[in-house]
Write a protein that holds these residues in place. Structure first.
Motif, PDB file in Angstrom:
ATOM      1  N   GLN A 513      50.013 -87.059 -11.768  1.00  0.00           N
ATOM      2  CA  GLN A 513      48.834 -86.230 -12.045  1.00  0.00           C
ATOM      3  C   GLN A 513      48.619 -86.072 -13.535  1.00  0.00           C
ATOM      4  OE1 GLN A 513      48.953 -82.436 -10.115  1.00  0.00           O
ATOM      5  NE2 GLN A 513      46.862 -81.903 -10.664  1.00  0.00           N
ATOM      6  N   GLY A 514      49.737 -85.904 -14.287  1.00  0.00           N
ATOM      7  CA  GLY A 514      49.648 -85.817 -15.745  1.00  0.00           C
ATOM      8  C   GLY A 514      50.188 -87.050 -16.425  1.00  0.00           C
ATOM      9  N   CYS A 515      50.314 -88.159 -15.673  1.00  0.00           N
ATOM     10  CA  CYS A 515      50.825 -89.434 -16.206  1.00  0.00           C
ATOM     11  C   CYS A 515      52.206 -89.243 -16.811  1.00  0.00           C
ATOM     12  CB  CYS A 515      49.864 -90.016 -17.251  1.00  0.00           C
ATOM     13  SG  CYS A 515      48.194 -90.247 -16.633  1.00  0.00           S
ATOM     14  N   GLU A 516      53.014 -88.373 -16.165  1.00  0.00           N
ATOM     15  CA  GLU A 516      54.317 -88.036 -16.728  1.00  0.00           C
ATOM     16  C   GLU A 516      55.427 -88.946 -16.234  1.00  0.00           C
ATOM     17  OE1 GLU A 516      53.836 -85.664 -12.909  1.00  0.00           O
ATOM     18  OE2 GLU A 516      52.593 -86.356 -14.576  1.00  0.00           O
ATOM     19  N   ASN A 517      55.164 -89.774 -15.203  1.00  0.00           N
ATOM     20  CA  ASN A 517      56.204 -90.631 -14.633  1.00  0.00           C
ATOM     21  C   ASN A 517      56.055 -92.066 -15.102  1.00  0.00           C
ATOM     22  OD1 ASN A 517      57.071 -88.421 -12.988  1.00  0.00           O
ATOM     23  ND2 ASN A 517      55.363 -88.869 -11.598  1.00  0.00           N
ATOM     24  N   GLN A 518      57.202 -92.736 -15.350  1.00  0.00           N
ATOM     25  CA  GLN A 518      57.175 -94.149 -15.706  1.00  0.00           C
ATOM     26  C   GLN A 518      57.190 -94.996 -14.443  1.00  0.00           C
ATOM     27  OE1 GLN A 518      60.416 -94.545 -18.754  1.00  0.00           O
ATOM     28  NE2 GLN A 518      58.918 -95.845 -19.720  1.00  0.00           N
TER      29      GLN A 518
END
Length: 582
Positions: A513-518
């Motif tokens: 959702q916040g592009c926090e995962n690789q």
């Protein structure tokens, strides 16, 4: 004076009771002469008991008969639960439900084996018919195992025996016999490989089956013949020969003739007639009895390759005619279509006219089509106009112009009947009115009534024609004026105003959702924004995590199944090929 039917009283104006029949009622007392079905009483106004069938006594309401399941004078006593009908006076059952018997249907029929349809005699409980496989008065005994189709109800004798058995109880065996007489055991049909009155003799070695009386072979295995199937067929290519003469009846695939010594020609499935050698079917592209006619003529457009008729051409390519389309329509090559049978020209190729298409439409070759008989030009080549297509279209025309007036659609930035004027907004105008020259749409990057203003640098492409507000923000920016950044560092594009916004696209290699995962693997070039599974792998890899190698021979493979894909199905991304089977 008597009253009319249905009325009573001194003036005959009062109605009789509804329960009176059509005969009516007494003129003075109004009592009914006769009651309708279902009513009783002096005035026939009292309903009969609810379970009365038909009428009841007019004075004491005693029912004439009861509905099924009830008995008694007033039909108000229920019959036994297993009764269908019982006596009105005593309640004794006259008919029981299936599975029960006795005076009051209170005794169950034999439950262990089974009367057919669970029906037994009401008085004794004996079964009328037994289920298949049982016998006895109450069907309590099981038929012998070797009985076929059950046994007789009273004696238990088998109706018929299973194959290989005989006797009243089918307990005796018929050896080597497929079917023997139930009463005397005589064998009428021996098992395969045996013969004789008792099927005790063995057929010769090569026999598939032999005559029951003589032992002579009836069927030989492929390749043999004779009374004992001991003689080999005449040639190696014979699949089956006549059991009496040895003549070949069926050749091995690919051969024909009396001795199967001829080879089939170009037959499909290598099968041909044993007597003539004619093919059963031809392979694609061949015809004729022996499939020796090749169906391939380049000038034939629609054709049929028929085994009996041969090569049949029904339509020719443009410029050709004849049975097999081998003739040119005109020696000069200017005929586009001609009659397939006569060769007479139906239409000329572009730029020619005349009886045999011998004349040019125009010397300058600017006429595309002209009248076949007069040579007058009907259609000009793109960019020309006039009776003979002798004039060039105005230079700012976008494509063709009208053949008679030279009017046309204008290129971007021009207007007027002949597109001779520039749009009022100049080169910054995408479209302007052909009649007035006013701009109807600006080019990307400009806005204003004359498209004189540049869109803000924070815009991507277009902005509103009248306000200058961005239609889309540059990557990493958001809000109405695109003056706020997407807070998450891995968010490439976002949308929303104020503090209420969300990422719409992550940078390569990230998701969430916040592009926090690789993404799960370095070989994953792009992963699903909400699920994290890879949707774009590095060349040579596949799977949800791009951790499985394509086959060695693959240039690229399906992301889901790993199957090889042709190179033209692969997309070029970052100078690499990757699989497109998402």
């Amino acid at each position: 004076m008597n009253c009319a039917h249905g009325y009573w009283g001194a003036d005959c104006k009062s109605r009789c009771s509804e329960g009176c029949t059509d005969i009516g009622c007494d003129k003075v007392t109004s009592s009914c002469f006769e009651c309708d079905s279902g009513y009783h009483g002096k005035y026939c106004d009292i309903p009969c008991p609810v379970h009365c069938r038909y009428n009841c006594d007019r004075l004491n309401a005693t029912c004439t008969s009861c509905y099924a399941g009830w008995y008694g004078d007033l039909c108000n006593i229920p019959c036994h639960s297993n009764c269908i009908y019982c006596s009105k006076s005593s309640g004794e059952c006259s008919r029981c439900k299936n599975g029960w018997y006795g005076t009051y249907c209170s005794k169950p029929c034999s439950a262990e084996s089974g009367c057919y349809n669970d029906y037994c005699t009401k008085s004794t409980g004996d079964c009328s018919i037994c289920k298949i496989g049982w016998f006895g008065s109450k069907c309590e005994n099981q038929c012998p195992n070797s009985c076929q189709n059950g046994c007789q109800k009273s004696s238990g004798y088998c109706i018929s025996c299973s194959p290989g058995y005989w006797g009243s109880d089918c307990s005796k065996r018929c050896l080597n016999c497929h079917d023997c007489n139930k009463n005397n055991g005589y064998c009428s049909f021996c098992s395969s490989g045996f013969w004789g009155s008792n099927c005790s003799n063995i057929c010769p070695n090569n026999c598939e089956s032999c005559d029951k009386s003589s032992g002579t072979c009836l069927f030989c295995p492929n390749g043999f013949w004779g009374s004992n199937c001991s003689k080999p067929c005449s040639t190696n290519n014979c699949n089956m020969c006549d059991i009496n003469t040895g003549f070949c009846k069926s050749c091995e695939s690919g051969f024909w003739g009396p001795n199967c010594n001829y080879r089939c020609n170009n037959c499909s499935n290598i099968k041909c007639d044993i007597s003539t050698g004619a093919c059963e079917t031809c392979p694609d592209g061949f015809a004729g009895e022996n499939c020796n006619i090749k169906c391939e003529i380049s000038t034939c457009l629609i054709w049929q390759c028929d085994k009996k008729q041969g090569f049949v051409c029904s339509s020719c390519l443009n410029g050709f005619w004849g049975t097999l389309c081998g003739k040119r329509c005109m020696p000069n090559g200017n005929c586009n279509y001609c009659d397939k049978t006569t060769g007479i020209c139906d239409s000329c190729v572009s730029g020619y006219w005349g009886t045999v298409c011998e004349k040019k439409c125009s010397e300058s070759d600017t006429c595309e089509y002209c009248d076949r008989n007069t040579g007058i030009c009907n259609s000009c080549l793109s960019g020309y106009w006039g009776n003979h297509c002798e004039h060039g279209c105005p230079e700012n025309c976008d494509g063709n112009c009208h053949k008679s007036t030279s009017r046309c659609s204008c290129k971007h930035g021009f207007w007027g009947d002949l597109c001779e004027r520039k749009c009022l907004a100049g080169d910054r105008c995408q479209y302007c009115s052909k009649t007035y020259g006013t701009c109807s749409a600006c080019k990307n990057g400009y806005w204003g009534s004359l498209c004189e203003k540049e869109c803000p640098i924070v815009c991507t492409g277009q902005c509103d024609r009248y306000t200058g507000k961005c239609s889309y923000c540059r990557p990493g920016l958001r809000d109405v004026n695109c003056n706020r950044t997407c807070i998450e560092k891995n968010c490439e594009t976002c949308k929303g105003t104020g503090d209420s916004y969300s990422c719409t696209k992550c940078r390569a290699g990230y998701w969430g959702q916040g592009c926090e995962n690789q993404c799960s693997s370095e070989r994953c070039l792009e992963c699903h924004m909400t699920e994290g599974r890879c949707i774009l792998c590095e060349d040579g890899f596949w799977g949800n995590s791009c951790n499985q190698k394509c086959q060695n021979s693959c240039q690229c493979c399906s992301l889901t199944y790993g199957t090889c894909s042709a190179p033209h199905y692969c997309l070029r991304i970052h100078d690499r090929y990757h699989a497109t089977g998402i």
